[in-house]
Scaffold this active site. Structure first.
Site, PDB file in Angstrom:
ATOM      1  CE  LYS A  14      -1.940   2.714   3.061  1.00  0.00           C
ATOM      2  NZ  LYS A  14      -1.848   4.030   2.395  1.00  0.00           N
ATOM      3  CD  GLU A  60       9.425  12.191  12.657  1.00  0.00           C
ATOM      4  OE1 GLU A  60       8.402  11.536  12.920  1.00  0.00           O
ATOM      5  OE2 GLU A  60      10.390  11.727  12.024  1.00  0.00           O
ATOM      6  CD  GLU A  82      12.561   4.001   8.847  1.00  0.00           C
ATOM      7  OE1 GLU A  82      12.435   4.875   9.744  1.00  0.00           O
ATOM      8  OE2 GLU A  82      12.597   4.242   7.643  1.00  0.00           O
ATOM      9  CB  CYS A 142      12.140   8.856   9.391  1.00  0.00           C
ATOM     10  SG  CYS A 142      13.150   7.904   8.270  1.00  0.00           S
TER      11      CYS A 142
END
Lengths: 521, 551
Positions: free
Chosen positions: B242, B449, B318, B352
């Site tokens: 996906k 983040e 991750e 990331c």
């Protein structure tokens, strides 16, 4: 490719043979095809042909006819020196060891693609030079060689050192560095496979190479050098010096600036190579030598399958294969049936021009081998073994020999002990598993073994008990780039194929750094 | 662009994205190589995009040199509409305009895709063909990617907003590189024969795990595709992937190429769609054997929970990060500034592993802040299709607004806004390169983040202090260390609780280097040999030995 009537050496009336065009006959040094530097005079009276006056040459012959195929530049010590110098320069200053493994892999993949594109021509070259079946060349030898090359192309970016667990306030790691200049000396029975068996992992490791192909079959190696250059392998990384063992081969194995030598050939020559390595610069040596491999067939085997497999095991490539299943041990319950069917099978194994798709087996490589094989057949008879079938030359020219089977062979007979390297099967009977293991191991060699059985226990037991580098269970010649290959005992040491083969071409460096302050050790 | 140039540039960038090496060799402090012209000059049109120039964004967007040909779901080798017939728009982040309407996968489509993948796994030919054949298909795929490099890169830039040069020179070539890496593993996947204590023969088989579900994010659509699909296919699995709803296009394009390369039908199925629908169906599917997810930590938790509640499929995650970038006092400040700038601003800060906490030793702090400001002011922001642009728009309105909220939070909490701090232009999702100094550990901008072009600079004065502060995070994805002191480098390397430490470099992402997180940055590793075991089952086979010569 041209068809000749074979009259070129005056030996004229046989059927036409197809002779491929020969494009490369010179030494390949530092990216160029060059003449030998040695003087042209050699101890051979060349009564014919325009040979190159610029340097020494030798003849390579077509084993189907004994005719000269080409005059090939003959490398000797001075030429080897030049090749080693080119390889040394390429190693010390060139791009090859300094580019990323990925880049080397990409070039090697391109090399493989180029070889694939020339499959037809290369198979014909080996067919004419080595008497190998053209069809098998196209569907086995060349595709297996490119598979090998691609395998190591994929290995080039997977050379891993390790981070170590050093006791103390240190950090330790290993680097795997290319070993340097590698000498490669290969035989004539699989000119293409042997070339790539050694060259591929050496290339992946970042080494530079001097290859001496066998004097019987120098042609395809020169072609590969040409393709390597086209693929983008830098000059000096692969050098090919055709020539003879006692001159060019000896120059490589005793060279003070060659870091490692990889050899495939006879046990006798292997010994000489190891000795000259010892006497010169202690270069590392890997040897893949002779064999007298047992094929052990148990009572529970499907006899037809076993007959076919053992026929293949000895007659494939005219018995010119170091792993030939040359000692066939059959358990007593099926022995008689096996013998009967094997004789029939041998008689159906068609000997003929290797370019004829219906041939199962071509001629022996040359006159020397041809005569040696016939001599062993004589020995077998005089030592009291029973010649069941074959035993004679066939055809009116070239080096063809009938598929030959002996029974009543005793372990101490010459034909049971020595490597014949021809289409000669020795058939023997055994009673128990213990006896089979004992007899199978009763040899100075330990290259391979075959087992035919449906019993899991027997298969596992014999696999572990036979002292050989490869065991094939209900199959034979199942080679794979990922499966290590090499010998126990006097069949040599070191392994080709598999990730482990990379180690032959790598040095290991331990780096230890003081680590005064770390949260863990 | 010539393939050779592209390769050279790509490898250069991969090896050294920092000015450091170039400077050491006597060259002037450099921009990341990808952004340099072949002649070495910055590809910057004079006066056009200076200092987050709004002129750039006000201009008419450059028309992308590529067609959108694939917008349907890829199931069992065919492009098909979704079961519901629904579509969703994928937007151009430069303008917010619709690029294409894409078939929207939901539970029923995921079911169909999983069925196709199951059939392809159980009946073959994929897991039954030789590893060499699988590797040849992956190698051909890599060649096709290379052949279509520029179109793929254009699609990536259009859908994602990342600089075209970055996509064309680094990312797409890296996809081909990763495929070749995994092609090389396919025929080298080894189990061990292990010793037994008694008369037993023990083989350890490494078998493909089955149907792998993979959910990837929008920041590096194709690289994430390669990280996931490469090892799964090399190991002989079948896949339902996906893509992110923001960036569905490039995966469809390259999946078509993969089929052209010889991939059998059903081996790779691609579902475009949303997390709560398609993603959740995949994560909770009873016939998916393995799940791999890259994305936010919050969503990672949901994915892990769904796996736990359904069939206990193993999960690799991750996730997010708040990676420290530590500059010691021995650092060459100019190089450190350039590297820290790159570590944070690369890919619009949408990484990331972005170096989003810049820890600077007090002795070089003031100079560092000053020079960082100057560097940020020089950052070329604009239409990512324009040559020389370093920074394009953020991915979408939601991210754009979120970043602006974080910037307000930084100001409100008392950090010093050194530069930037606002959106750029009045169209699309451009954000000014923003720097905060005097950031304190407890501030939201130092904890969470941001995933945008916002650099937070923090001061420290002691090695042990910075180790402690750097590790005081829920995350543990990566870290940068900038020092030439061997002992300091080694101490930091081992003390930082993170999955990757870059010493005097950043964002080096070779195929063989494992990547993944400590703590809430995730579970498992991608790339490298370690990634293979995510996609392998381990089977021990034990057989008695009767009278063997040895054990």
């Amino acid at each position: 490719m041209a068809t000749t009537d074979g009259c070129s050496n005056g030996n004229g009336k046989a059927a036409s043979v197809v002779v491929p065009e020969i494009k490369f006959t010179k030494l390949f040094i530092n990216g160029e095809f060059v003449d030998a530097v040695s003087a042209k005079v050699r101890n051979v009276t060349c009564v014919c042909y325009d040979f190159n006056p610029a340097g020494k040459t030798f003849e390579t012959r077509d084993p189907r006819t004994g005719d000269v195929l080409a005059h090939v530049a003959e490398g000797d010590k001075a030429d080897v020196d030049l090749a080693v110098k080119a390889a040394r320069d390429a190693f010390e200053h060139g791009k090859w060891p300094r580019m990323s493994g990925y880049e080397r892999g990409r070039i090697m993949n391109k090399f493989a693609d180029l070889v694939d594109q020339h499959t037809e021509e290369l198979a014909a070259l080996d067919g004419a030079d080595a008497g190998k079946l053209l069809l098998l060349g196209k569907i086995i030898d060349i595709p297996s060689a490119t598979q090998m090359l691609r395998y190591y192309a994929g290995a080039a970016d997977k050379i891993h050192g390790e981070v170590l667990r050093v006791s103390g306030k240190y950090q330790g790691y290993t680097l795997k560095e290319p070993i340097g200049v590698v000498g490669v000396i290969i035989p004539w029975n699989f000119p293409t496979m042997m070339f790539f068996l050694k060259v591929s992992p050496a290339l992946a490791a970042g080494c530079t190479i001097v290859v001496k192909p066998a004097e019987q079959t120098p042609l395809s190696a020169l072609y590969y050098a040409h393709l390597a250059k086209l693929a983008g392998i830098p000059d000096g990384v692969i050098n090919v010096v055709p020539g003879f063992g006692e001159t060019a081969g000896a120059a490589i194995s005793s060279h003070m600036d060659v870091d490692s030598v990889a050899f495939t050939g006879s046990t006798e020559i292997g010994r000489v190579i190891m000795e000259s390595a010892a006497r010169s610069n202690l270069k590392t040596v890997s040897l893949e030598l002779g064999g007298k491999s047992p094929m052990i067939i148990f009572d529970d085997a499907d006899v037809d399958m076993a007959v076919n497999l053992s026929r293949l095991a000895i007659f494939f490539n005219k018995g010119e294969i170091c792993v030939a299943g040359s000692r066939v041990y059959v358990q007593e319950g099926i022995y008689d049936e096996f013998v009967k069917k094997s004789v029939e099978a041998a008689r159906n194994w068609k000997v003929g021009d290797p370019f004829d798709a219906s041939s199962n087996m071509g001629p022996q490589i040359d006159k020397v081998q041809f005569e040696k094989v016939l001599k062993y057949i004589e020995h077998g008879q005089s030592e009291g073994a029973t010649l069941l079938t074959g035993g004679k030359p066939t055809g009116d020219k070239g080096y063809y020999i009938e598929p030959t089977i002996f029974t009543e062979v005793k372990e101490d007979m010459k034909i049971a002990q020595e490597e014949i390297f021809g289409p000669v099967m020795c058939l023997m009977k055994f009673k128990t598993v213990e006896e089979a293991i004992e007899k199978a191991n009763c040899t100075r060699y330990g290259l391979a073994a075959g087992i035919v059985t449906k019993s899991l226990d027997i298969a596992n037991r014999v696999s572990r008990s036979v002292r050989a580098g490869t065991v094939w269970v209900n199959c034979y010649f199942a080679f794979d780039p990922d499966a290590p290959f090499g010998g126990y005992k006097m069949s040599g040491f070191g392994r080709d194929q598999g990730m482990g083969a990379m180690d032959k071409y790598l040095q290991v460096k331990s780096v230890i750094t003081a680590l005064p302050d770390s949260p863990w050790y | 662009m010539a393939a050779a140039t592209r390769r050279a540039a790509s490898s250069l960038v991969a090896r050294c994205l920092l000015a450091g090496r170039a400077s050491a060799a006597g060259a002037p402090p450099a921009v990341p190589s990808a952004l340099r012209r072949p002649d070495g000059t910055r590809g910057l049109l004079p006066g056009v995009f200076q200092r987050f120039s709004t002129a750039a964004v006000a201009e008419e967007p450059i028309s992308p040199p590529v067609q959108v040909n694939y917008t349907k779901l890829l199931i069992n080798g065919d492009f098909v509409d979704s079961a519901s017939g629904k579509t969703f728009p994928t937007l151009d982040p430069r303008t917010g305009d619709v690029i294409a309407h894409v078939a929207e996968g939901d539970a029923e489509d995921v079911n169909r895709a999983v069925n196709a993948a199951r059939k392809a796994f159980d009946e073959g030919p994929w897991p039954k063909m030789t590893a060499y054949e699988r590797s040849r298909i992956l190698l051909r795929f890599a060649d096709l990617i290379e052949k279509h490099n520029d179109e793929i890169a254009a699609l990536e830039t259009w859908d994602n907003g990342k600089p075209y040069e970055q996509a064309a020179l680094i990312e797409v070539p890296m996809v081909a590189r990763l495929m070749r890496y995994y092609a090389g593993w396919a025929d080298k996947i080894h189990g061990l024969i292990v010793p037994a204590d008694g008369p037993h023969h023990v083989q350890v088989l490494h078998e493909p795990i089955g149907v792998a579900g993979q959910i990837i994010p929008w920041n590096f659509p194709l690289l994430m595709f390669a990280w996931k699909v490469g090892p799964a296919l090399a190991c002989g699995n079948t896949v339902v992937l996906k893509t992110a709803e923001q960036t569905p296009l490039s995966a469809l394009y390259v999946s078509k190429l993969l089929h052209e390369a010889g991939l059998p039908e059903g081996v790779l199925n691609v579902i475009s769609g949303f997390g709560p629908t398609a993603g959740a169906s995949l994560a909770s599917h009873m016939d998916v054997d393995k799940l791999a997810f890259t994305g936010s930590t919050d969503t990672g938790k949901i994915v892990l929970e769904l796996a736990a509640r359904s069939n206990l499929k193993p999960v690799t995650l991750e996730l997010g990060g708040k990676s420290p970038f530590i500059i010691m006092d021995d650092a060459d400040v100019d190089q450190a500034v350039e590297l820290a700038h790159f570590a944070l601003f690369f890919n619009q800060g949408q990484c990331c592993c972005a170096g989003s906490r810049t820890f600077v030793h007090e002795r070089v702090y003031d100079e560092f802040v000053e020079k960082s400001k100057a560097r940020a002011l020089k950052r070329v922001v604009g239409d990512p299709f324009r040559k020389g642009v370093e920074q394009g728009p953020q991915i979408d309105e939601e991210q754009f607004n979120k970043i602006l909220r974080y910037i307000r939070s930084g100001v409100d909490s008392g950090a010093t806004l050194v530069t930037g701090g606002d959106k750029l232009g009045d169209k699309g999702y451009y954000v000014q390169p923003t720097i905060f100094s005097d950031v304190q550990d407890g501030m939201k901008i130092a904890q969470e983040e941001i995933f945008g072009p916002v650099q937070s600079i923090l001061k420290f004065n002691d090695l042990n202090e910075v180790i402690k502060r750097a590790n005081a995070s829920q995350y543990g994805l990566a870290a940068g260390v900038f020092t030439n002191n061997l002992d300091t480098a080694n101490t930091l390397t081992r003390a930082l609780k993170v999955g990757t430490v870059w010493v005097n470099c950043f964002d080096i992402f070779d195929a063989a280097i494992p990547f993944g997180g400590y703590k809430q940055s995730g579970i498992g590793r991608e790339k490298g040999i370690d990634s293979l075991k995510n996609y392998l089952q381990i089977k021990a086979v034990v057989t008695p030995l009767k009278n063997a010569a040895w054990l």
